[in-house]
Design a protein around this motif. Structure first.
Motif, short mmCIF file in Angstrom:
data_model
loop_
_atom_site.label_atom_id
_atom_site.label_comp_id
_atom_site.label_asym_id
_atom_site.label_seq_id
_atom_site.Cartn_x
_atom_site.Cartn_y
_atom_site.Cartn_z
N HIS A 196 -96.18 26.52 -23.41
CA HIS A 196 -96.24 25.17 -23.82
C HIS A 196 -96.17 24.29 -22.65
O HIS A 196 -96.71 23.22 -23.00
CB HIS A 196 -95.09 25.03 -24.66
CG HIS A 196 -95.03 24.00 -25.72
ND1 HIS A 196 -94.06 23.63 -26.49
CD2 HIS A 196 -96.11 23.27 -26.03
CE1 HIS A 196 -94.49 22.78 -27.35
NE2 HIS A 196 -95.68 22.37 -27.22
N PHE A 201 -95.67 20.27 -23.37
CA PHE A 201 -95.19 20.38 -24.46
C PHE A 201 -95.74 19.59 -25.56
O PHE A 201 -94.76 18.76 -26.34
CB PHE A 201 -93.47 19.84 -24.10
CG PHE A 201 -92.77 20.74 -23.39
CD1 PHE A 201 -92.39 22.23 -23.74
CD2 PHE A 201 -92.67 20.78 -22.00
CE1 PHE A 201 -91.80 23.06 -23.06
CE2 PHE A 201 -91.99 21.65 -20.99
CZ PHE A 201 -91.54 22.83 -21.59
N PHE A 203 -96.80 18.23 -29.08
CA PHE A 203 -96.47 18.77 -30.70
C PHE A 203 -97.81 19.70 -30.93
O PHE A 203 -97.62 20.45 -31.97
CB PHE A 203 -96.28 17.47 -31.18
CG PHE A 203 -96.09 17.79 -32.86
CD1 PHE A 203 -95.29 18.83 -33.27
CD2 PHE A 203 -96.91 16.89 -33.59
CE1 PHE A 203 -95.27 18.89 -34.63
CE2 PHE A 203 -96.58 17.02 -35.00
CZ PHE A 203 -96.02 18.12 -35.55
N ASP A 205 -99.72 21.77 -29.87
CA ASP A 205 -99.98 22.79 -29.19
C ASP A 205 -98.86 23.90 -29.27
O ASP A 205 -99.15 25.01 -28.69
CB ASP A 205 -100.57 22.70 -27.46
CG ASP A 205 -101.78 22.09 -27.28
OD1 ASP A 205 -102.71 22.48 -28.03
OD2 ASP A 205 -101.51 20.92 -26.79
N ILE A 206 -97.74 23.62 -30.27
CA ILE A 206 -96.69 24.66 -30.21
C ILE A 206 -97.23 25.86 -30.80
O ILE A 206 -96.85 26.92 -30.42
CB ILE A 206 -95.57 23.67 -31.00
CG1 ILE A 206 -94.60 24.92 -31.11
CG2 ILE A 206 -95.88 23.33 -32.41
CD1 ILE A 206 -93.79 25.26 -29.89
N ASN A 207 -98.11 25.71 -32.11
CA ASN A 207 -98.57 26.94 -32.58
C ASN A 207 -99.41 27.73 -31.70
O ASN A 207 -99.38 29.02 -31.76
CB ASN A 207 -99.41 26.68 -34.02
CG ASN A 207 -98.53 26.16 -35.00
OD1 ASN A 207 -97.37 27.00 -35.02
ND2 ASN A 207 -98.84 25.32 -35.73
N HIS A 217 -94.94 27.84 -36.14
CA HIS A 217 -93.53 27.32 -35.38
C HIS A 217 -92.36 27.34 -36.24
O HIS A 217 -91.06 27.30 -35.90
CB HIS A 217 -93.83 25.78 -35.10
CG HIS A 217 -93.96 24.86 -35.91
ND1 HIS A 217 -93.10 24.17 -36.50
CD2 HIS A 217 -95.14 24.76 -36.77
CE1 HIS A 217 -93.43 23.16 -37.40
NE2 HIS A 217 -94.83 23.58 -37.57
N THR A 260 -87.95 21.88 -28.64
CA THR A 260 -89.29 21.95 -28.45
C THR A 260 -90.31 22.66 -29.29
O THR A 260 -91.48 22.43 -29.11
CB THR A 260 -89.68 22.35 -27.09
OG1 THR A 260 -88.94 23.89 -26.59
CG2 THR A 260 -88.94 21.46 -25.82
N SER A 261 -89.85 22.95 -30.40
CA SER A 261 -90.57 23.65 -31.37
C SER A 261 -91.05 22.59 -32.48
O SER A 261 -91.87 22.66 -33.31
CB SER A 261 -89.76 24.71 -32.30
OG SER A 261 -88.88 24.39 -32.93
N TYR A 262 -90.31 21.44 -32.30
CA TYR A 262 -90.65 20.14 -33.00
C TYR A 262 -90.79 20.65 -34.57
O TYR A 262 -91.40 20.05 -35.61
CB TYR A 262 -92.08 19.49 -32.74
CG TYR A 262 -92.20 19.22 -31.40
CD1 TYR A 262 -91.41 18.09 -31.11
CD2 TYR A 262 -93.09 20.01 -30.46
CE1 TYR A 262 -91.69 17.88 -29.56
CE2 TYR A 262 -93.24 19.49 -29.26
CZ TYR A 262 -92.50 18.54 -28.79
OH TYR A 262 -92.77 18.04 -27.38
N THR A 263 -89.68 21.34 -34.99
CA THR A 263 -89.66 21.95 -36.72
C THR A 263 -88.55 21.03 -37.32
O THR A 263 -87.44 21.29 -36.99
CB THR A 263 -89.37 23.30 -36.57
OG1 THR A 263 -90.49 24.02 -35.92
CG2 THR A 263 -89.46 23.75 -38.08
#
Length: 497
Positions: A196, A201, A203, A205-207, A217, A260-263
């Motif tokens: 990542h 980092f 958002f 590109d997290i998956n 995610h 940093t997973s933005y979930t």
């Protein structure tokens, strides 16, 4: 052989016994073959690892397979099988092995579960849920899928409820599974973060950073969130400086991975769990459960009256996914313009129509996809309604009602309510036993994290989440036994006096 290498080998042999050295060799083989299978996309490369697991069970001790499973869970990968079915590897083969081991241990008398635990309301309700799933399979629109779901339930319940009751004999044992799972999770966070970081980092590109080990995610973030309560109370339970520092490092890594997973749901689940701690402390669980039930009933009645549900139909052109900007993603959420939120409404409306069609037996376990597509309404359609992931309702409670009818839904509600009321009672009864109280709090807070996620996703059958869901229940059952045994011991002491 080089003298220095010989000396190192002798030191290793003195530090670890034969069983531990053999176990570490198996772990190394599993990691190498698992990585090779993931990189080359050839599941056959896992065959040496599968044989190693069999040897480990026979030659060493099946309890090590239990811990090995949790260490490897973050690196499990789904592979396709015949008839549209799939299997998570290596987690599900390990679950199957554990199911056989636990069953054999109980049948051969190598392990024993006290009668009071067999009669615990939580275990009885789980048995009734399994029984209803078996009966409901006869009415399923796809019997093969429903039977596979039933078998999967058996290899979830046997190792993680019964197996946990066999393995966790004292409060300190409860933290061992968390240590193995958290270690594997930290390694997966380092892997994800290293990928990542190359994208700043982002958002968007997290998956991508999660591949190939996590489907999305949400699963990754939920895994991290449910481990945090266990790690926190394990740190509080640690009596030495070294373990305390180790748990602090683990907590830091897990929190960084979560943020940093933005979930949204996973980040919010931690303050929700903290809030429930206050509810439990103030003995307000009954009040909260009744309030939620009444509010939900009124909401359902309002939406179901006339065409009121059409008020929630999204604007197709304005319903968007802000994949490159997390702040705009949050803004779209509360404005009811976020595509993931509106897609949930699309499927919830379809689920409601399925329930109206088959209120008693539902469509059958594991059949929501693609059955729901016959019940959708075009007014609620979004850009992602094609559903290539084959996901379901994004609400586990509604999924139970749509697939297993009113009996399955009520059993699940009773199970959740009983677990929460039991947790509150045990918390107050454990005032004089801080070791047991920490186990109760760790299990309850993790359980709340998972239940909160179930309102927005269907995760009990996900291999990273489901095992911990059932372990939390097993730990509550075992904690009640510890408290009862302590009370009996005090009563015997007073009689002797």
């Amino acid at each position: 052989m080089n003298p220095s290498v010989t000396n190192l080998w002798h030191r290793l042999r003195q530090s670890f016994d034969g069983a531990q050295l053999l176990f570490m060799a198996f772990v190394g083989l599993l990691l190498v073959s698992g990585a090779a299978a993931a990189l080359t996309r050839l599941p056959a490369l896992l065959l040496p690892a599968a044989l190693a697991v069999g040897l480990l069970v026979v030659l060493v001790e099946w309890r090590w397979v239990y811990y090995l499973l949790f260490f490897l869970l973050p690196f499990s990968e789904e592979i396709s099988l015949f008839g549209g079915l799939s299997m998570d590897v290596p987690s599900e083969p390990l679950m199957l092995a554990l199911t056989g081991c636990v069953g054999a241990a109980l049948l051969l008398g190598a392990g024993r579960i006290p009668r009071r635990e067999w009669l615990n309301p939580l275990l009885i309700i789980l048995g009734l849920m399994l029984l209803w799933t078996a009966v409901d399979a006869f009415f399923s629109v796809d019997t093969l899928k429903s039977v596979k779901y039933l078998l999967a339930k058996v290899w979830y319940l046997t190792p993680f409820v019964l197996g946990t009751l066999l393995i966790v004999r004292r409060p300190a044992d409860a933290w061992r599974f968390a240590a193995f799972y958290a270690t594997g999770a930290c390694l997966s966070v380092m892997y994800v973060v290293s990928r990542h970081a190359t994208k700043g980092f982002s958002f968007a590109d997290i998956n991508w950073a999660l591949r190939p080990f996590f489907r999305n995610h949400v699963i990754y973030a939920t895994m991290l969130a449910l481990l945090i309560p266990f790690c926190w109370f394990a740190m509080r339970a640690a009596t030495k400086v070294g373990p305390k520092i180790a748990w602090r490092v683990v907590l830091g890594v897990l929190l960084f991975g979560l943020l940093t997973s933005y979930t949204r749901a996973s980040i919010l689940s931690l303050p929700i769990a903290a809030l429930y701690f206050l509810v439990m402390r103030l003995r307000f669980t009954k009040v909260v459960l009744v309030a939620v039930a009444v509010a939900t009933a009124f909401g359902v009645v309002h939406i179901a009256t006339g065409d009121n549900y059409m008020e929630f139909a999204p604007n197709y052109e304005r319903t968007i996914f802000n994949g490159k900007n997390f702040e705009k993603h949050l803004e779209a959420t509360y404005k009811m313009q976020d595509v993931s939120g509106m897609e949930r409404v699309y499927r919830w409306v379809a689920a409601a129509r399925m329930i109206a069609d088959k209120p008693i037996v539902g469509s059958g376990a594991a059949t929501f996809y693609p059955e729901y597509k016959r019940y959708t309404i075009k007014s609620f359609r979004t850009y992602v309604s094609d559903n290539p992931e084959k996901s379901t309702t994004h609400n586990y409670f509604l999924l139970q009602l749509a697939e297993q009818g009113i009996p399955g839904f009520l059993l699940f509600l009773v199970f959740i309510g009983t677990a929460l009321l039991k947790a509150e009672s045990l918390y107050h009864r454990s005032r004089q036993q801080p070791e047991v109280r920490r186990v109760i709090l760790g299990a309850t807070m993790s359980f709340i994290v998972i239940v909160f996620h179930l309102t927005l996703n269907e995760l009990v059958e996900v291999d990273r989440i489901g095992p911990v869901f059932f372990i939390c229940v097993a730990l509550l059952i075992r904690s009640e036994s510890w408290l009862a045994e302590a009370q009996e011991g005090e009563a015997d002491s007073s009689l002797r006096a």
